[in-house]
Design a protein around this motif. Structure first.
Motif, PDB file in Angstrom:
ATOM      1  N   ASN A   1      18.471   2.944  14.344  1.00 33.88           N
ATOM      2  CA  ASN A   1      18.760   3.793  13.175  1.00 33.88           C
ATOM      3  C   ASN A   1      18.632   3.020  11.865  1.00 33.88           C
ATOM      4  O   ASN A   1      19.475   3.102  10.967  1.00 33.88           O
ATOM      5  N   PHE A   2      17.551   2.243  11.748  1.00 33.07           N
ATOM      6  CA  PHE A   2      17.349   1.420  10.562  1.00 33.07           C
ATOM      7  C   PHE A   2      17.094   2.259   9.307  1.00 33.07           C
ATOM      8  O   PHE A   2      16.442   3.306   9.364  1.00 33.07           O
ATOM      9  N   ASP A   3      17.560   1.741   8.210  1.00 37.02           N
ATOM     10  CA  ASP A   3      17.105   2.164   6.888  1.00 37.02           C
ATOM     11  C   ASP A   3      15.942   1.233   6.544  1.00 37.02           C
ATOM     12  O   ASP A   3      16.151   0.070   6.201  1.00 37.02           O
ATOM     13  N   VAL A   4      14.709   1.713   6.671  1.00 38.46           N
ATOM     14  CA  VAL A   4      13.521   0.859   6.557  1.00 38.46           C
ATOM     15  C   VAL A   4      13.013   0.877   5.123  1.00 38.46           C
ATOM     16  O   VAL A   4      12.739   1.943   4.558  1.00 38.46           O
ATOM     17  N   ARG A   5      12.877  -0.296   4.543  1.00 43.67           N
ATOM     18  CA  ARG A   5      12.359  -0.436   3.173  1.00 43.67           C
ATOM     19  C   ARG A   5      11.252  -1.487   3.153  1.00 43.67           C
ATOM     20  O   ARG A   5      11.316  -2.478   3.894  1.00 43.67           O
ATOM     21  N   TYR A   6      10.281  -1.277   2.275  1.00 46.81           N
ATOM     22  CA  TYR A   6       9.244  -2.283   2.062  1.00 46.81           C
ATOM     23  C   TYR A   6       9.724  -3.306   1.047  1.00 46.81           C
ATOM     24  O   TYR A   6      10.464  -2.989   0.111  1.00 46.81           O
ATOM     25  N   VAL A   7       9.277  -4.537   1.238  1.00 45.89           N
ATOM     26  CA  VAL A   7       9.646  -5.621   0.336  1.00 45.89           C
ATOM     27  C   VAL A   7       8.388  -6.426   0.023  1.00 45.89           C
ATOM     28  O   VAL A   7       7.530  -6.628   0.880  1.00 45.89           O
ATOM     29  N   GLY A   8       8.259  -6.850  -1.224  1.00 40.84           N
ATOM     30  CA  GLY A   8       7.071  -7.609  -1.617  1.00 40.84           C
ATOM     31  C   GLY A   8       6.907  -7.640  -3.115  1.00 40.84           C
ATOM     32  O   GLY A   8       7.691  -7.027  -3.853  1.00 40.84           O
ATOM     33  N   PRO A   9       5.873  -8.318  -3.600  1.00 38.38           N
ATOM     34  CA  PRO A   9       5.706  -8.528  -5.045  1.00 38.38           C
ATOM     35  C   PRO A   9       5.551  -7.251  -5.849  1.00 38.38           C
ATOM     36  O   PRO A   9       5.932  -7.206  -7.012  1.00 38.38           O
ATOM     37  N   ARG A  10       4.992  -6.203  -5.239  1.00 35.54           N
ATOM     38  CA  ARG A  10       4.765  -4.959  -5.969  1.00 35.54           C
ATOM     39  C   ARG A  10       5.624  -3.810  -5.450  1.00 35.54           C
ATOM     40  O   ARG A  10       5.364  -2.650  -5.767  1.00 35.54           O
ATOM     41  N   GLU A  11       6.618  -4.139  -4.661  1.00 38.15           N
ATOM     42  CA  GLU A  11       7.524  -3.123  -4.135  1.00 38.15           C
ATOM     43  C   GLU A  11       8.793  -3.055  -4.976  1.00 38.15           C
ATOM     44  O   GLU A  11       9.079  -3.959  -5.764  1.00 38.15           O
ATOM     45  N   ARG A  12       9.553  -1.989  -4.798  1.00 35.73           N
ATOM     46  CA  ARG A  12      10.803  -1.847  -5.541  1.00 35.73           C
ATOM     47  C   ARG A  12      11.770  -2.976  -5.213  1.00 35.73           C
ATOM     48  O   ARG A  12      12.543  -3.403  -6.068  1.00 35.73           O
ATOM     49  N   LEU A  13      11.723  -3.440  -3.973  1.00 32.11           N
ATOM     50  CA  LEU A  13      12.574  -4.551  -3.566  1.00 32.11           C
ATOM     51  C   LEU A  13      11.753  -5.829  -3.495  1.00 32.11           C
ATOM     52  O   LEU A  13      10.764  -5.890  -2.752  1.00 32.11           O
ATOM     53  N   PRO A  14      12.122  -6.862  -4.230  1.00 31.74           N
ATOM     54  CA  PRO A  14      11.436  -8.144  -4.114  1.00 31.74           C
ATOM     55  C   PRO A  14      11.960  -8.912  -2.904  1.00 31.74           C
ATOM     56  O   PRO A  14      13.065  -8.635  -2.408  1.00 31.74           O
ATOM     57  N   LEU A  15      11.180  -9.851  -2.433  1.00 32.37           N
ATOM     58  CA  LEU A  15      11.610 -10.692  -1.315  1.00 32.37           C
ATOM     59  C   LEU A  15      12.394 -11.868  -1.886  1.00 32.37           C
ATOM     60  O   LEU A  15      11.841 -12.908  -2.239  1.00 32.37           O
ATOM     61  N   THR A  16      13.707 -11.686  -1.978  1.00 36.59           N
ATOM     62  CA  THR A  16      14.584 -12.696  -2.558  1.00 36.59           C
ATOM     63  C   THR A  16      15.764 -12.950  -1.631  1.00 36.59           C
ATOM     64  O   THR A  16      16.033 -12.185  -0.695  1.00 36.59           O
TER      65      THR A  16
END
Length: 228
Positions: A35-50
């Motif tokens: 039951n994951f809440d799946v989000r994309y992460v990356g330089p041009r995504e809303r979420l940065p990889l930090t």
């Protein structure tokens, strides 16, 4: 960061992957029993990889993509953050290129060993980097999966928590899960997440069995940590 207290799964999407790869991994995670809440992460995504974004996640997934060394140049800035995330109890899930990146030369060094190319291994059944179908023994059942220059995993078979999930016909490891610090890592050389569009785009005949159930088993293998 979380949806209704569902565990957060981050899927990398950026220049170290190819169109369709991240989306197929995200769809696999949405189909899983976690039951994951799946989000994309990356330089041009809303979420940065930090570090802060990883701190709120249960799992980080690295999809397939292009070739290893250009991808590593793009992922190297996140090396320490990802290792610390897994060591603290997070989960790393790598498909094809993401499996290579779990290794050390080059990569995040999350395995009790390293990776190599299946097509270069002794008695390999595939010898080209072009898309094809490869046979693997997955949980002692013969399966046929989409494959494009995927990895073998040369690891210490007595490493803590090691679970050899699949092998190629020549005995090399095709998929595994293993402990890393307080967390867990799973990696696979072929693409159990591939849907029918992958085969059509590569002009390949799709095997009779849909292997995404094997992909779901891989998710379970990385999420469940068995106490020693």
């Amino acid at each position: 960061m979380r949806g209704a207290d569902r565990p957060l799964a981050l899927v990398y999407r950026g220049r170290a992957t190819l169109p369709g790869c991240a989306e197929s991994v995200a769809e696999l995670l949405r189909r899983s029993r976690w039951n994951f809440d799946v989000r994309y992460v990356g330089p041009r995504e809303r979420l940065p990889l930090t570090v802060d974004v990883l701190a709120g996640a249960a799992l980080y997934a690295q999809p397939g993509g292009g070739t290893l060394r250009p991808a590593w140049r793009r992922m190297r800035p996140y090396d320490e953050a990802l290792r610390d995330f897994v060591a603290a109890g997070g989960r790393y899930l790598g498909f094809c290129l993401g499996g290579y990146l779990a290794g050390a030369t080059p990569g995040f060094d999350l395995l009790p060993g390293d990776t190599d190319r299946y097509i270069s291994s002794k008695a390999a059944t595939v010898h080209s980097a072009r898309p094809t179908v490869v046979a693997v023994d997955w949980r002692h059942r013969r399966r046929h999966m989409y494959f494009q220059d995927g990895a073998v995993f040369r690891v210490d078979r007595y490493a803590p928590g090691l679970d050899v999930i699949a092998t190629y016909p020549n005995g090399e490891i095709a998929a595994l899960a293993t402990d890393y610090g307080n967390g867990r890592v799973a990696a696979v050389g072929p693409h159990p997440e591939a849907d029918r569009d992958w085969f059509a785009d590569a002009d390949l005949s799709r095997p009779a069995d849909d292997t995404r159930d094997a992909g779901l088993e891989l998710v379970d293998a990385v999420m469940i940590r068995h106490e020693r």
